[in-house]
Structure formats: structure tokens, C-alpha cells
Design an enzyme around this catalytic site. Structure first.
Site, mmCIF file in Angstrom:
data_model
loop_
_atom_site.group_PDB
_atom_site.id
_atom_site.type_symbol
_atom_site.label_atom_id
_atom_site.label_comp_id
_atom_site.label_asym_id
_atom_site.label_seq_id
_atom_site.Cartn_x
_atom_site.Cartn_y
_atom_site.Cartn_z
ATOM 1 N N CYS A 1 -31.926 26.553 69.621
ATOM 2 C CA CYS A 1 -30.937 26.258 68.572
ATOM 3 C C CYS A 1 -31.282 27.022 67.296
ATOM 4 C CB CYS A 1 -30.907 24.761 68.282
ATOM 5 S SG CYS A 1 -30.462 23.771 69.720
ATOM 6 N N ASP B 1 -72.782 31.412 51.569
ATOM 7 C CA ASP B 1 -73.369 31.760 50.281
ATOM 8 C C ASP B 1 -74.239 30.574 49.867
ATOM 9 O OD1 ASP B 1 -73.675 32.956 47.650
ATOM 10 O OD2 ASP B 1 -72.333 31.364 46.982
ATOM 11 N N CYS C 1 -34.270 22.451 68.398
ATOM 12 C CA CYS C 1 -35.078 23.183 69.382
ATOM 13 C C CYS C 1 -35.147 24.662 69.023
ATOM 14 C CB CYS C 1 -34.500 23.012 70.785
ATOM 15 S SG CYS C 1 -32.886 23.786 71.010
#
Length: 711
Positions: A25, A403, A22
Site C-alpha cells: 500500500c 577513550d 502495508c
């Protein structure tokens, strides 16, 4: 804030992580590593589960720093082993399961012998201790250091519930928190699989021929210039150039193209692509760390580490949100008893519930899990997005500028018309023209040669070739001297009929280049050539308009007539012709000023200034050129526009999901907090609101894995 620019002198090591569960953590792991005396700095990429350490630190030291979360550390080049531990066999999930069984037993006992019975309380207490052991260990440690993260808030809430005698609800909170943590870990693992799948594309080892010896070796030991041998059905291990053999190669892993590409000597091949048929000999042109797939992996990981604008906002918001929730929880617990005669146990309980419901877990992961999933999904489909910011900007695009040459068109002239002006057949006109032009390197000469090859004409021999600068060429074919070139070549030599001149003018107005074939006595034929529109370009323009792009603009250096003709064929909203590179740059600036978000699509080389100025620069053919990958914000790895609508749709869907996630994360919490007023908010409702928000955010984000290219 710019990242530190690393130099050769920097003592840095990169590691891959397993078990990082997590965001809290991750932050703690990074902090623990910073506390190692020999470490100067550290950057942790949570999305890619990767860490860069500046200074000295052994793998054992790093794993000790992450022991609280069971984090395993591996060198970057070493492939991390598959974590095949079933969900139900993980230690933290086993303890949560035992806690659930004890909770069920506790409720059964409360119905039979009463909730105040020591046996009932003991059962719930055991569920709290077993299910919350890891939580309390971290929570108490954080409390001693006055570090208020999610685990600290949960620890306070559960202890408070026990103090006021709510043993059953404390146990339920422990279990539901463990379930919420497991879901978050699962979601990030699922999102990170996009990176793992990219890393597993290219083989670890290659068969190399050095001199008379053929050996199998690790790709890290292969040198540039080595000859790599690839059998049918094998994956190509390194980037290189085909020197022997020919085959069809499936390049879907790199470019997203489903149709295999035929390869012959001189063609480029990429690591991770599949040799389908023949035996190949390939001269290695790049080291393992410089291959196209290695660059893609590196850039995807960097992109996942870069915080998107919405994530930056959420992070700033969460920084103030957590202390605010703690303050609200304290005020909820003390103000009603102190000033309005409320019962202390009742309002302390409500304060604890506010603390639980206010955990910012769902809010914190609302954006990164969506960004990580989307970027990984795109990479697997041949679209390299170089950061969450570019993903979000693409989702907001209103105008796309292109382009022309090599982007919307093939970038080379093709014969479009062959007109007979004498008794010659069309085949004879092309045959004689091809015979003369076989000596020339001009693009128009190549177009005529390709036309002859396509029509499978028998080659005719020409002699005495002579180039006439700026006008054409002459040569002797079958004993007669022929000329081929612009109409100006024949002016004053032959009277060109008015009808032919009108036809020439009509073709030129369509953007075609016209060449005449004849002798000094007679005109025999007329050949027109033009840069042809790419197959599917018009359909892609229509699809962009259909998905919400308000305006498409073609930018070209061609004359107005050619530009307008091709623009009409493509169906673009506007054509700007006769532009120099600086004019293209000015056009992009003007479009941005008028419409806001503007994308520029080009080849990444000639269009570099315009690509850099646009809101999002999109380069084509990233698999064939490092420049495209380096200059653009997004690289379409295949040399076509096929994936452009998919990229737009993915970006818009990601933006939509991030907004939904933030609404889910905050909306459920606001609804739960409103239950405080009538006194209906309980601890288990609070944890359900928190877990529900997390679950909704996770599942909603994982929908991006299923985003596909729509035909």
C-alpha cells in the site's frame, strides 16, 4: 545511493500519515502521489508513517491518492489524533467477520444439502464478494495495468478457484487473507507507537513571561530568550537554562536515567523532562524544532527509513522471487496435464495454491518490522541508533575501544590520598591547601577545594597568593607563608626524606599527581590526586565480556604507568597509552584490520576521527551536546556507559530475530510447496502457510518491544 540534498529553495512539505497498512500500500500510495502533476518528487518513510512531498499538493489531493487504503494526512507539526477505533469496529474487519459467518453457514449447508447445491455455492460466493470486495477492487485494477503485487496474485487465485468450482476454498482464502492483512497492520501500528510515544513526551504549550505579562502559548510561538515558568509536577516544554529556582528533574524520557537530576541556576534542562519538586524559571535556548527531543524524533524516523543491509538483500530477493513464483505456478498448472496426462482441474488448482503460498508478504516485512521496533525501543531507553545498518553492525561487534578521559573515568582529578608529614592533622593539611588553591583555576586546585567541601571543613582565609608557573603556588595562611606544588618546588629548599620520595614515586607509578604542602622550613603534608574511574565502569567492562565481546581496549594520551594502572582497575583486555588523536585513529584502523568489526566509544568531540573510522561510533552524553548526536552512529543520551551492554544485547537480539524471520518466511513456504509433489497442497493450506509465516514474523519481531536493560 545518497539521498537528494535539500536546499532552502526546495518547495517541500512533510506530513504524517494515519492508516498506512502495508508495504504494498505504501508503494502504491507513493506512486499515486508521483502522478500528481504539481509534485516533483516524494519520499515515503513506511516505518515512521511519514511522507515528504517536493512540489505542490493539497492534503485533499494526498488523501485522494491514499483513498484506496483509507490513509489520512496531517501536517508534520500537528499531532495526529489517536486512532482509537476498536479492532472489531474497523470496516475491513467487519466485512471479514461477515465473510467468516457466511463460510461457516456454507459448510453447514454443504453437509446438509450438498456442496453442489446452488444455495451452498451462493453462500460461499457471497462470502467471497463481501470479504474480498476491497481485495478485488485493487486486484482487478492492478491486472489491467499488469502490476503483479500480493493483491493481484490473490485475486487470480480466488478467481481461478471459482472457475474450477472450488467455491468453499476460495471463500476461506478471502477470509484468511483479510486476517493476515489485519495482523500486518496491527504489527506496524504497534511498532510505530514507539515514535508516537516520543512525540507525546513534550507538551504542546508553554507558560511564558514576557515583560509583566504571563501567557500560555503554543511552543511554535515561543522565542529564544523567552522566560518559561514551570510548576512542580509539570513537564518542561522547551530546552533552556535555569535562571531561577532549583528542583529535581526526571530526565528518563531523554537520557533513560531513572534517578532524577538536581538542577540549579545555570544548569541545562530539556523539553519533555519532568519537574518533580520546585518552581523553575527557564530561559529558552532553542526553538521547538531544534530541541533535543525534536532532534531525537527526527533522527529516529530517519533511522527507521534507512534500509539495513539485510533489508536491502530481502528487497532485492523479493524483486526476483515474485516473478519466479508466478512462473512456477504457471508451470505447475500446465506441464503435468500437457506432458503427463494429469487432470487439468487438479493441476490448475495446484498452480493456484502455489500462487497463494508464494506471496512474499512475510518475507517483505521480516526485516523492517524488527528494525523499526528495535530502534524505537532503544530511543525510549535513552539510546539513539541512527539507522538499521548501525544496529546490525553493533550486533556483529567483536572489539570495543574506549577513550579513557571522561568516558571510563570522571574526566576530572579527585583527591585520592592525604598524608601527614608533621604534627598537622589531615583536616589542617587539606584546609590550608584549599585556602591557597581557592585563588587558582587549575583542575588540581579544584580537586582540593572539592575535597575540603566534601569533608565540610570551615574555610580558612589566605593572603598574598602568588602563582609559581609550572610548579605550584604560595600564600600566607594564619601569618605563615605556605607553599603547595610539585616535589620539584621543594627541591634544593628542603631535604625531602628518602621515605617520602619513595612514597611519591609509588603514587606516581599508580598514575597519581603528587603535591607537597609546606613552608621553607618544613614539609607538612602530601596530597595526591588522580582522574578516578567512573563508578560502574569496571562492571560494564565485565558485562561486555560476558555477553560475547572478545576484546576491550582503552585508548589514552596518559603516560604508560597511569594507563596501565587504570586499565588494571577496569579489567580491559589491552591498554594503549601516550596516544595523540592521530595515534588513536591508527589504533582503530589496526584493530579493524585484525578483528573486523570494532566500535569506538568516546565523547563525540575529541574522538571524532576515531569515531568516524570505527565500524560503529558510539558517543556519550548526547543529551548535552549536538556534536555527540551528529558525529556518532549511536548516541548514549546519558553521560555514562550504563546503556552500552543493553545496546549490544538489543542489536544481537535484533540480528537473531531478522535471521529467524527470514527462515520462517521462506521455510514455511518451501514446506508448503513440497506438498505439491504428492498433490496434498490445498488452497487453505497455502493461505495458512502464508498467514502463518506472516504471523510468526510479526510476533517474533514484536518480542523486541520487551527487550529491557538487564542490571
Amino acid at each position: 545511493m545518497r539521498r537528494k540534498v535539500l536546499t532552502v529553495e526546495d518547495n517541500q512539505n512533510v506530513y504524517r500519515l494515519q492508516g498506512l497498512s502495508c508495504t504494498n500500500c505504501a508503494a502504491k500510495f507513493e506512486k499515486n502521489i508521483r502522478e500528481i502533476d504539481t509534485v516533483d518528487d516524494v519520499q515515503l518513510n513506511f516505518g515512521a508513517s511519514k511522507i515528504t512531498v517536493h512540489g505542490e499538493a493539497t492534503i485533499e489531493q494526498l488523501e485522494r491518492a491514499g483513498a484506496f487504503d483509507g490513509i489520512k494526512v496531517y501536517p508534520e507539526r500537528q499531532r495526529t489524533p489517536e486512532n482509537n477505533v476498536p479492532f472489531w469496529k474497523k470496516r475491513e474487519n467487519i466485512t471479514a467477520g461477515i465473510a467468516l459467518i457466511l463460510i461457516i453457514a456454507g459448510y453447514m449447508l454443504s453437509f446438509q444439502i450438498g456442496e453442489k447445491s446452488p444455495l451452498t455455492i451462493g453462500t460461499f460466493g457471497l462470502a467471497i464478494l463481501i470479504g474480498g470486495y476491497d481485495l478485488f477492487k485493487e486486484g482487478f485494477k492492478n491486472l489491467t495495468k499488469l502490476r503483479f503485487d500480493m493483491k493481484t496474485l490473490m485475486t487470480i487465485a480466488i478467481i481461478g478457484a471459482v472457475i474450477i468450482g472450488e467455491w468453499s476454498e476460495g471463500a476461506v482464502v478471502v477470509f484468511l487473507f483479510a486476517l493476515s492483512e489485519a495482523l500486518e497492520g496491527y504489527s506496524m501500528d504497534k511498532a510505530r507507537n514507539s515514535i508516537r510515544s516520543l512525540m507525546d513526551i513534550a507538551p504542546n504549550r508553554a507558560i511564558i513571561r514576557r515583560g509583566n505579562e504571563t501567557i500560555e502559548m503554543d511552543v511554535e510561538d515561543v522565542r529564544i530568550g523567552d522566560v518559561m515558568l514551570i510548576k512542580p509536577g509539570q513537564k518542561i516544554a522547551m530546552d533552556g537554562e535555569v535562571t531561577g529556582g532549583q528542583t529535581s528533574v526526571n530526565q528518563a524520557a531523554i537520557t533513560g536515567e531513572s534517578i532524577p537530576v538536581h538542577k540549579v541556576p545555570g544548569d541545562e534542562v530539556f523539553a519533555g523532562t519532568l519537574n518533580e519538586e520546585g518552581f523553575l524559571e527557564v530561559s529558552v535556548t532553542k526553538r521547538a524544532e531544534d530541541t533535543t527531543i525534536a532532534k531525537i524524533i527526527h533522527l529516529v524516523e530517519e533511522a527507521q527509513a534507512e534500509k539495513a543491509p539485510s533489508q536491502q538483500f530481502v528487497d532485492r530477493f523479493a524483486k526476483y522471487y515474485t516473478p519466479a513464483i508466478m512462473l512456477v505456478a504457471v508451470l505447475t498448472a500446465i506441464i503435468p496435464p500437457l506432458f503427463f496426462g494429469g487432470a487439468w482441474s487438479e493441476w490448475v488448482y495446484s498452480g493456484l495454491a502455489v500462487l497463494v503460498v508464494g506471496c512474499p508478504c512475510a518475507l517483505v516485512i521480516s526485516t523492517p518490522v524488527a528494525i523499526v521496533t528495535a530502534i524505537g525501543n532503544a530511543a525510549r531507553k535513552g539510546v539513539l541508533i541512527k539507522g538499521g545498518i548501525h544496529l546490525e553492525e553493533t550486533g556483529r561487534l567483536k572489539v570495543v575501544a574506549f577513550d579513557k578521559t571522561g568516558t571510563l573515568t570522571e574526566g576530572r582529578p579527585e583527591v585520592t590520598d592525604v598524608v601527614q608529614l608533621s604534627g598537622m592533622t589531615e583536616e589542617e593539611v587539606i584546609g590550608i591547601a584549599a585556602a591557597i588553591e581557592s585563588f587558582s583555576q587549575h583542575p588540581l586546585a579544584a580537586a582540593i577545594s572539592r575535597k575540603a567541601a566534601t569533608n565540610k571543613l570551615t574555610p580558612i582565609k589566605a593572603e598574598g597568593f602568588k602563582s609559581i608557573t609550572g610548579m605550584g603556588a604560595e600564600a600566607t595562611v594564619n601569618g605563615a607563608k605556605y607553599y603547595i606544588g610539585s616535589p620539584a618546588l621543594f627541591e634544593g629548599v628542603i631535604d625531602i626524606p628518602e621515605t617520602v620520595l619513595d612514597r611519591i614515586a609509588g603514587m606516581q607509578s599508580e598514575g597519581k599527581t603528587v603535591m607537597l604542602l609546606g613552608t621553607d622550613q618544613e614539609l607538612h603534608g602530601l596530597v595526591a590526586a588522580a582522574d578516578t574511574v567512573r563508578k560502574g565502569s569496571a562492571a560494564i567492562i565485565r558485562k561486555l565480556h560476558k555477553i560475547g565481546i572478545k576484546k576491550t581496549v582503552m585508548l589514552t594520551g596518559d603516560n604508560q604507568a597511569t594507563g596501565k594502572t587504570i586499565g588494571r582497575q577496569l579489567g580491559v583486555s589491552e591498554t594503549k597509552a601516550e596516544l595523540l588523536p592521530q595515534d588513536k585513529l591508527d589504533a582503530i584502523k589496526a584493530l579493524k584490520k585484525e578483528h573486523g568489526n570494532v566500535a569506538m566509544v568516546g565523547d563525540g568531540v575529541n574522538d571524532a576521527p576515531a569515531l568516524a573510522t570505527s565500524s560503529v561510533g558510539i558517543a556519550m552524553g548526547g543529551a548535552g551536546t549536538d556534536t555527540a548526536i551528529e558525529t556518532a552512529d549511536i548516541a548514549l543520551m546519558a553521560d555514562d556507559l550504563d546503556k552500552l551492554p543493553y545496546t549490544m544485547e538489543l542489536s544481537r537480539k535484533t540480528l537473531s530475530i531478522i535471521r529467524q524471520n527470514v527462515v520462517f518466511a521462506l521455510g514455511l513456504k518451501v514446506l508448503a510447496l513440497l506438498l505439491v509433489i504428492p498433490g496434498w497442497l490445498t488452497l487453505w493450506i497455502a493461505i495458512f502457510a502464508d498467514m502463518g509465516a506472516t504471523l510468526l514474523v510479526v510476533l517474533n519481531s514484536l518480542r523486541l518491544i520487551r527487550t529491557k536493560y538487564s542490571e
